[in-house]
Design a protein around this motif. Structure first.
Motif, short mmCIF file in Angstrom:
data_model
loop_
_atom_site.label_atom_id
_atom_site.label_comp_id
_atom_site.label_asym_id
_atom_site.label_seq_id
_atom_site.Cartn_x
_atom_site.Cartn_y
_atom_site.Cartn_z
N ASN A 53 0.84 -1.19 0.00
CA ASN A 53 0.00 0.00 0.00
C ASN A 53 0.88 1.25 0.00
OD1 ASN A 53 -2.01 1.86 0.26
ND2 ASN A 53 -2.59 1.29 2.33
N ASN A 54 1.06 1.85 -1.18
CA ASN A 54 1.89 3.05 -1.29
C ASN A 54 1.06 4.28 -1.01
OD1 ASN A 54 4.37 1.86 -2.02
ND2 ASN A 54 3.57 1.50 -4.07
N ARG A 55 1.67 5.23 -0.35
CA ARG A 55 0.99 6.48 -0.02
C ARG A 55 1.31 7.58 -1.01
NH1 ARG A 55 1.10 6.83 6.53
NH2 ARG A 55 0.48 4.68 6.86
N PHE A 56 2.10 7.27 -2.02
CA PHE A 56 2.50 8.26 -3.00
C PHE A 56 1.89 7.94 -4.36
CE2 PHE A 56 6.10 8.09 0.02
CZ PHE A 56 6.06 9.40 0.47
N THR A 57 1.67 8.98 -5.14
CA THR A 57 1.21 8.79 -6.50
C THR A 57 2.35 8.16 -7.31
OG1 THR A 57 1.98 10.94 -7.25
CG2 THR A 57 -0.29 10.83 -6.37
N GLU A 58 2.02 7.66 -8.49
CA GLU A 58 3.06 7.08 -9.36
C GLU A 58 4.10 8.14 -9.71
OE1 GLU A 58 1.80 4.80 -12.73
OE2 GLU A 58 0.08 4.01 -11.62
N SER A 59 3.65 9.35 -9.97
CA SER A 59 4.57 10.44 -10.30
C SER A 59 5.51 10.73 -9.13
CB SER A 59 3.78 11.70 -10.67
OG SER A 59 4.65 12.76 -10.97
N ALA A 60 4.97 10.75 -7.92
CA ALA A 60 5.80 11.00 -6.73
C ALA A 60 6.79 9.86 -6.53
CB ALA A 60 4.91 11.18 -5.51
N GLN A 61 6.36 8.64 -6.76
CA GLN A 61 7.27 7.50 -6.63
C GLN A 61 8.41 7.60 -7.63
OE1 GLN A 61 5.14 3.75 -6.72
NE2 GLN A 61 3.59 4.52 -5.31
N ARG A 62 8.08 7.99 -8.87
CA ARG A 62 9.13 8.16 -9.89
C ARG A 62 10.09 9.27 -9.49
NH1 ARG A 62 4.71 7.38 -13.42
NH2 ARG A 62 4.60 9.62 -13.78
N ALA A 63 9.57 10.36 -8.93
CA ALA A 63 10.42 11.47 -8.50
C ALA A 63 11.34 11.03 -7.36
CB ALA A 63 9.56 12.65 -8.06
N LEU A 64 10.83 10.24 -6.43
CA LEU A 64 11.66 9.73 -5.34
C LEU A 64 12.75 8.80 -5.86
CD1 LEU A 64 8.94 9.09 -2.61
CD2 LEU A 64 10.77 10.80 -2.55
N ASN A 65 12.39 7.95 -6.81
CA ASN A 65 13.38 7.06 -7.42
C ASN A 65 14.44 7.87 -8.17
OD1 ASN A 65 12.34 4.63 -6.46
ND2 ASN A 65 10.95 4.42 -8.19
N ALA A 66 14.01 8.94 -8.84
CA ALA A 66 14.96 9.80 -9.55
C ALA A 66 15.87 10.52 -8.56
CB ALA A 66 14.21 10.81 -10.42
N ALA A 67 15.33 10.89 -7.40
CA ALA A 67 16.14 11.53 -6.36
C ALA A 67 17.21 10.57 -5.87
CB ALA A 67 15.26 11.99 -5.20
N LEU A 68 16.84 9.33 -5.65
CA LEU A 68 17.81 8.31 -5.24
C LEU A 68 18.88 8.12 -6.31
CD1 LEU A 68 18.82 6.04 -3.40
CD2 LEU A 68 17.13 4.55 -4.47
N SER A 69 18.46 8.05 -7.56
CA SER A 69 19.41 7.89 -8.67
C SER A 69 20.36 9.09 -8.75
CB SER A 69 18.67 7.75 -9.99
OG SER A 69 17.96 6.54 -10.02
N ALA A 70 19.82 10.29 -8.58
CA ALA A 70 20.65 11.50 -8.64
C ALA A 70 21.69 11.47 -7.53
CB ALA A 70 19.78 12.75 -8.53
N ALA A 71 21.28 11.10 -6.32
CA ALA A 71 22.22 11.03 -5.20
C ALA A 71 23.33 10.02 -5.50
CB ALA A 71 21.49 10.66 -3.92
N CYS A 72 22.97 8.88 -6.02
CA CYS A 72 23.96 7.85 -6.35
C CYS A 72 24.91 8.32 -7.45
CB CYS A 72 23.28 6.56 -6.77
SG CYS A 72 22.43 5.71 -5.42
N GLU A 73 24.34 8.93 -8.50
CA GLU A 73 25.16 9.42 -9.62
C GLU A 73 26.15 10.48 -9.16
OE1 GLU A 73 22.37 10.85 -12.49
OE2 GLU A 73 21.59 8.85 -12.92
#
Length: 68
Positions: free
Chosen positions: A2-22
């Protein structure tokens, strides 16, 4: 799951994680969240930021200059 975020928000969070790693950062800070929001160009946040001339590339350059 049960996710509390929209799909767009989930993608943004994943992109934030990717940016931090990069960028070689071992944390996710507000700068990474901003990059994540900018990656979602069709989201309300992405559109609002773009209207003010804030781009993912500009923010990425600033983050690199400040945080390395």
């Amino acid at each position: 799951m049960n996710n509390r975020f929209t799909e767009s928000a989930q993608r943004a969070l994943n992109a934030a994680l990717s940016a931090a790693c990069e960028l070689g950062h071992n944390y996710i800070g507000s700068e990474h969240l901003l990059l994540g929001m900018l990656s979602e160009e069709d989201s309300m946040a992405g559109k609002a930021l773009a209207e003010h001339g804030i781009t993912e590339q500009k923010v990425r350059e600033i983050v690199i200059n400040i945080a390395g």
